[in-house]
Design an enzyme around this catalytic site. Structure first.
Site, PDB file in Angstrom:
ATOM      1  N   PHE A 118      -1.366 -15.475   7.058  1.00  0.00           N
ATOM      2  CA  PHE A 118      -0.436 -14.435   7.489  1.00  0.00           C
ATOM      3  C   PHE A 118      -0.210 -14.574   8.998  1.00  0.00           C
ATOM      4  O   PHE A 118      -1.169 -14.742   9.750  1.00  0.00           O
ATOM      5  CB  PHE A 118      -1.049 -13.070   7.168  1.00  0.00           C
ATOM      6  CG  PHE A 118      -0.095 -11.925   7.301  1.00  0.00           C
ATOM      7  CD1 PHE A 118       0.846 -11.668   6.316  1.00  0.00           C
ATOM      8  CD2 PHE A 118      -0.140 -11.098   8.406  1.00  0.00           C
ATOM      9  CE1 PHE A 118       1.717 -10.599   6.431  1.00  0.00           C
ATOM     10  CE2 PHE A 118       0.732 -10.026   8.538  1.00  0.00           C
ATOM     11  CZ  PHE A 118       1.663  -9.777   7.544  1.00  0.00           C
ATOM     12  N   ASP A 189     -10.395 -13.463   5.568  1.00  0.00           N
ATOM     13  CA  ASP A 189      -9.501 -12.318   5.488  1.00  0.00           C
ATOM     14  C   ASP A 189      -9.301 -11.988   4.012  1.00  0.00           C
ATOM     15  O   ASP A 189      -8.833 -12.834   3.235  1.00  0.00           O
ATOM     16  CB  ASP A 189      -8.174 -12.634   6.184  1.00  0.00           C
ATOM     17  CG  ASP A 189      -7.303 -11.391   6.326  1.00  0.00           C
ATOM     18  OD1 ASP A 189      -7.366 -10.517   5.430  1.00  0.00           O
ATOM     19  OD2 ASP A 189      -6.555 -11.298   7.312  1.00  0.00           O
ATOM     20  N   TYR A 214      -4.636  -0.532   2.595  1.00  0.00           N
ATOM     21  CA  TYR A 214      -3.384   0.073   2.102  1.00  0.00           C
ATOM     22  C   TYR A 214      -2.702  -0.782   1.045  1.00  0.00           C
ATOM     23  O   TYR A 214      -1.714  -0.368   0.470  1.00  0.00           O
ATOM     24  CB  TYR A 214      -2.421   0.354   3.264  1.00  0.00           C
ATOM     25  CG  TYR A 214      -2.198  -0.832   4.178  1.00  0.00           C
ATOM     26  CD1 TYR A 214      -1.340  -1.853   3.820  1.00  0.00           C
ATOM     27  CD2 TYR A 214      -2.874  -0.941   5.384  1.00  0.00           C
ATOM     28  CE1 TYR A 214      -1.164  -2.953   4.644  1.00  0.00           C
ATOM     29  CE2 TYR A 214      -2.703  -2.031   6.216  1.00  0.00           C
ATOM     30  CZ  TYR A 214      -1.845  -3.045   5.842  1.00  0.00           C
ATOM     31  OH  TYR A 214      -1.674  -4.131   6.638  1.00  0.00           O
ATOM     32  N   LYS A 215      -3.225  -1.990   0.791  1.00  0.00           N
ATOM     33  CA  LYS A 215      -2.635  -2.842  -0.250  1.00  0.00           C
ATOM     34  C   LYS A 215      -3.281  -2.492  -1.597  1.00  0.00           C
ATOM     35  O   LYS A 215      -3.042  -1.413  -2.116  1.00  0.00           O
ATOM     36  CB  LYS A 215      -2.806  -4.310   0.132  1.00  0.00           C
ATOM     37  CG  LYS A 215      -1.943  -4.678   1.354  1.00  0.00           C
ATOM     38  CD  LYS A 215      -2.182  -6.071   1.887  1.00  0.00           C
ATOM     39  CE  LYS A 215      -1.266  -6.324   3.101  1.00  0.00           C
ATOM     40  NZ  LYS A 215      -1.752  -7.404   3.958  1.00  0.00           N
ATOM     41  N   ARG A 361       8.289 -11.827  -4.639  1.00  0.00           N
ATOM     42  CA  ARG A 361       6.853 -11.614  -4.817  1.00  0.00           C
ATOM     43  C   ARG A 361       6.606 -10.380  -5.696  1.00  0.00           C
ATOM     44  O   ARG A 361       7.213  -9.335  -5.488  1.00  0.00           O
ATOM     45  CB  ARG A 361       6.254 -11.410  -3.429  1.00  0.00           C
ATOM     46  CG  ARG A 361       4.785 -11.506  -3.345  1.00  0.00           C
ATOM     47  CD  ARG A 361       4.361 -11.551  -1.897  1.00  0.00           C
ATOM     48  NE  ARG A 361       4.596 -10.276  -1.218  1.00  0.00           N
ATOM     49  CZ  ARG A 361       3.845  -9.809  -0.216  1.00  0.00           C
ATOM     50  NH1 ARG A 361       2.835 -10.519   0.238  1.00  0.00           N
ATOM     51  NH2 ARG A 361       4.120  -8.653   0.347  1.00  0.00           N
TER      52      ARG A 361
HETATM   53  C1  LIG Z   1      -1.210  -7.414   5.371  1.00  0.00           C
HETATM   54  C2  LIG Z   1      -1.892  -8.403   6.228  1.00  0.00           C
HETATM   55  C3  LIG Z   1      -2.081  -8.167   7.603  1.00  0.00           C
HETATM   56  C4  LIG Z   1      -1.527  -6.939   8.271  1.00  0.00           C
HETATM   57  O1  LIG Z   1      -2.270  -6.556   9.389  1.00  0.00           O
HETATM   58  P1  LIG Z   1      -2.153  -5.060   9.951  1.00  0.00           P
HETATM   59  O2  LIG Z   1      -2.806  -5.124  11.277  1.00  0.00           O
HETATM   60  O3  LIG Z   1      -2.854  -4.175   8.979  1.00  0.00           O
HETATM   61  O4  LIG Z   1      -0.702  -4.716  10.029  1.00  0.00           O
HETATM   62  C5  LIG Z   1      -2.809  -9.096   8.325  1.00  0.00           C
HETATM   63  N1  LIG Z   1      -3.291 -10.224   7.743  1.00  0.00           N
HETATM   64  C6  LIG Z   1      -3.106 -10.479   6.433  1.00  0.00           C
HETATM   65  C7  LIG Z   1      -3.662 -11.731   5.831  1.00  0.00           C
HETATM   66  C8  LIG Z   1      -2.384  -9.591   5.648  1.00  0.00           C
HETATM   67  O5  LIG Z   1      -2.158  -9.862   4.359  1.00  0.00           O
END
Ligand SMILES: *Cc1c(COP(=O)(O)O)cnc(C)c1O
Length: 402
Positions: A118, A189, A214-215, A361
């Site tokens: 990400f 992660d 939140y996911k 997705r």
């Molecule tokens: C959703 C996601 C994020 C988002 O980070 P936030 O700081 O919560 O906005 C970061 N890394 C990964 C791999 C994600 O899937």
């Protein structure tokens, strides 16, 4: 599917407030509202904040909430009590874990990650390297090449277990073992793993892990992230974000920073109490299931969706691994008009999302996604594709959030 699982997941689905007429396949991005959350948060506002005012930090146990909730998340990711703590956003937790891991491996300068990670994780790593100077650098390779790229110059392997675009899943046990054998530390992660599939942090001997809530975990927009540090490292790591609530004695108000005990030192500042209350209600639902059952059902749902869509929509190309063991709890398809197709789906009440450049997705979340949802979504998608219903100017105008 066994009758047992059907009954279990019918019961969990009833605990969510899902809008009528919507098939929600985006819980991998933002989980839906647990029915009990509104009342729980409302009571935290009225009875705790309203009536207790500042005494809530003690009386309502606000100060211990990040650790208590962390222990409940720990159960879902194979982490022992006292090894997970809540706070901040995932991007911050990535930075924090990475900075601590680099400091534990002072002779090396390279962070290894993959091009499927990400962007925020990569940006944070890049920013940290710039701050540190001294030759620190981020090296990214294709996801399939990570294993071969683990060598004697790698300080930290920082990867997201499940690729947010394709759902491709790394082998956490194998990569962690290889990293350790090469003298590197690991930062995993779990953004698309926690609540999506079984994770065994202690079993694979991971060093650091981070993730959001939140996911798949359904804490609501802006819910706090979590961080795990292996117990063998927790009293050795030095937090780069040395905030007062990670201090050994915050209310001594010392001039100098002394890290708190174990995982407590990874706290930074004031925790988001209302979001943590919402997360607690979401975790009450997680208490009713095992991750093994969630995984079994997730695979059934994903496999059924792939079969239905491939049967009916020959112009969509599967972007996710076909073999269930190699993917997380989402299914992605590629199409050059992916954005417009997703807008057409949303207009028909089937909510997934789009990730540039061409990925449609769909997240499968057994707590509330049914086999009827799978069939319904595939039928709508097939109608949209067969009749080019996506081909409208208003479906091609990009919104701020895709
Ligand atoms: C959703 C996601 C994020 C988002 O980070 P936030 O700081 O919560 O906005 C970061 N890394 C990964 C791999 C994600 O899937």
């Amino acid at each position: 599917m066994t009758q047992d699982l059907t009954a279990t997941f019918a019961a969990t689905r009833a605990l969510f407030d899902l809008p009528e007429g919507v098939i929600y396949l985006d819980g991998n991005s933002l989980g839906p509202l647990p029915r009990a959350a509104a009342e729980r948060v409302s009571s935290a506002i009225t009875d705790e904040w309203g009536h207790m005012l500042i005494t809530g930090w003690n009386k309502a146990g606000w100060m211990d909430l990040p650790a208590r909730v962390g222990d409940r998340i720990g159960r879902l990711i194979g982490a022992a009590p006292g090894t997970v703590v809540m706070g901040d956003t995932l991007s911050i937790k990535v930075y924090q874990a990475l900075a601590s891991a680099l400091e534990l491996n002072p002779g090396r300068r390279v962070i290894l990650s993959d091009t499927g990670n990400f962007p925020s994780d990569l940006y944070m790593a890049d920013g940290l390297c710039r701050t540190l100077g001294q030759g620190y650098q981020l090296r990214t390779v294709a996801p399939e090449e990570v294993e071969a790229a683990i060598g004697p110059d790698i300080a930290v392997l920082m990867v997201t277990e499940v690729d947010y675009r394709t759902g491709r899943k790394h082998d956490m046990a194998k990569l962690t073992a290889k990293a350790h054998a090469a003298g590197a530390l690991t930062v995993w992660d779990l953004a698309h793993s926690a609540g999506a599939l079984p994770v065994d942090l202690a079993g694979v001997d991971a060093d650091f892990a981070v993730g959001c809530t939140y996911k798949y975990l359904n804490s609501g927009p802006g819910g706090p992230a979590f961080i795990y540090v292996a117990p063998r490292l927790a009293d050795r790591v030095r937090p780069a974000l040395s905030g007062w609530l990670g201090h050994e004695a915050p209310f001594a108000f010392d001039q100098d920073y002394r890290p708190g005990h174990g995982i407590e030192r990874m706290r930074v500042g004031t925790p988001p109490i209302l979001q943590l209350r919402a997360l607690e209600t979401a975790l009450d639902i997680w208490d009713l299931v095992t991750m093994a059952d969630v995984r079994a059902r997730s695979i059934e749902l994903c496999d059924a969706f792939i079969a239905a869509v491939e049967g009916a929509c020959p112009t969509l190309t599967l972007a996710s691994p076909r073999v269930a063991a190699e993917r997380g709890s989402q299914v992605s398809f590629r199409h050059p008009e992916g954005y417009a197709i997703m807008q057409a789906l949303i207009a028909r009440g089937v909510i997934g999302d789009f990730r540039a450049p061409d990925i449609l997705r769909f997240g499968f979340t057994p707590l509330y996604t049914t086999m009827e949802d799978v069939g319904g979504a595939a039928a709508v998608l097939s109608d949209i594709m067969a009749n080019a219903l996506w081909d409208r100017p208003d479906y091609k105008r990009r919104a701020r959030v895709t």
